[in-house]
Write an enzyme that holds these catalytic residues in place. Structure first.
Site, PDB file in Angstrom:
ATOM      1  CE1 TYR A   1       0.572   0.447   4.629  1.00  0.00           C
ATOM      2  CE2 TYR A   1       0.375  -1.901   4.187  1.00  0.00           C
ATOM      3  CZ  TYR A   1       0.746  -0.857   5.018  1.00  0.00           C
ATOM      4  OH  TYR A   1       1.305  -1.137   6.242  1.00  0.00           O
TER       5      TYR A   1
ATOM      6  CE1 TYR B   1      -0.349   4.751   5.973  1.00  0.00           C
ATOM      7  CE2 TYR B   1       1.837   3.944   5.412  1.00  0.00           C
ATOM      8  CZ  TYR B   1       0.720   3.902   6.212  1.00  0.00           C
ATOM      9  OH  TYR B   1       0.664   3.017   7.252  1.00  0.00           O
TER      10      TYR B   1
ATOM     11  CE1 TYR C   1       5.649   3.336   5.394  1.00  0.00           C
ATOM     12  CE2 TYR C   1       5.389   1.807   7.197  1.00  0.00           C
ATOM     13  CZ  TYR C   1       5.806   3.040   6.715  1.00  0.00           C
ATOM     14  OH  TYR C   1       6.380   3.946   7.568  1.00  0.00           O
TER      15      TYR C   1
ATOM     16  NE  ARG D   1      10.866  -0.373  11.828  1.00  0.00           N
ATOM     17  CZ  ARG D   1      11.550  -0.773  12.897  1.00  0.00           C
ATOM     18  NH1 ARG D   1      12.851  -0.642  12.927  1.00  0.00           N
ATOM     19  NH2 ARG D   1      10.933  -1.297  13.939  1.00  0.00           N
TER      20      ARG D   1
ATOM     21  CD  GLU E   1       7.472  -0.347  14.575  1.00  0.00           C
ATOM     22  OE1 GLU E   1       8.373   0.512  14.747  1.00  0.00           O
ATOM     23  OE2 GLU E   1       6.894  -0.520  13.499  1.00  0.00           O
TER      24      GLU E   1
END
Length: 168
Positions: A14, A16, A22, A44, A67
């Site tokens: 997806y 943003y 991401y 990351r 996280e």
């Protein structure tokens, strides 16, 4: 897709509205794997992140977690409409030093926890954004091949064009 059982085992990419891209794999009913392809912490990637995964109403799913960095995330997926809305709550230190987190997190949990204690947490940098889901695949539950390598330039397009094989 109309049930939580159908959502579990899904793999999505997806983007943003702010341009960050991401990738999320709903590995099982309590665990996610993900890669970040662009944005503040692009590069990351994480495996086996414990998460709360629920169905809000038919076809609408929420995934929430904290996280080791102290970053809190809550994402609402509406896959039948290729829509997602998420809110990421970055601690001050992650916003100021995102480079520390750009790694394969699983190999650096100690560094994430030490940084979380060493640097300032507040004020949080809050990123509420809508996203368009640009890929949905169904590699099944607990497939270790889905998120098995670091993100690279062009990876999302390779996935969308089925150049990467995620078969068990």
């Amino acid at each position: 897709m109309s049930t939580l059982k159908e959502f579990i085992g899904m793999h999505m990419i997806y983007t943003y509205d702010n341009g960050w891209e991401y990738e999320m794999y709903v590995k099982n009913d309590h665990t996610i794997d993900y890669r970040i392809h662009s944005g503040m912490v692009g590069g990351r990637w994480v495996k086996d992140q414990e998460a709360d995964i629920v169905e809000i109403i038919e076809g609408v799913y929420k995934i929430s977690w904290t996280e080791p960095t102290g970053t809190d995330v809550s994402l609402n997926f509406v896959p039948n409409q290729n829509l997602m809305h998420g809110v990421i709550f970055f601690p001050k230190w992650v916003h100021e030093r995102p480079d520390i987190t750009v790694c394969y997190q699983n190999d650096f949990i100690g560094l994430m926890e030490t940084s979380r204690e060493k640097y300032e947490t507040y004020p949080k940098y809050v990123v509420p954004e809508f996203a368009k889901i640009t890929y949905i695949g169904a590699p099944g539950v607990d497939n270790e091949q889905v998120i098995a390598q670091a993100p690279y330039e062009g990876m999302p397009e390779d996935i969308r064009q089925h150049k990467l094989n995620f078969q068990k």
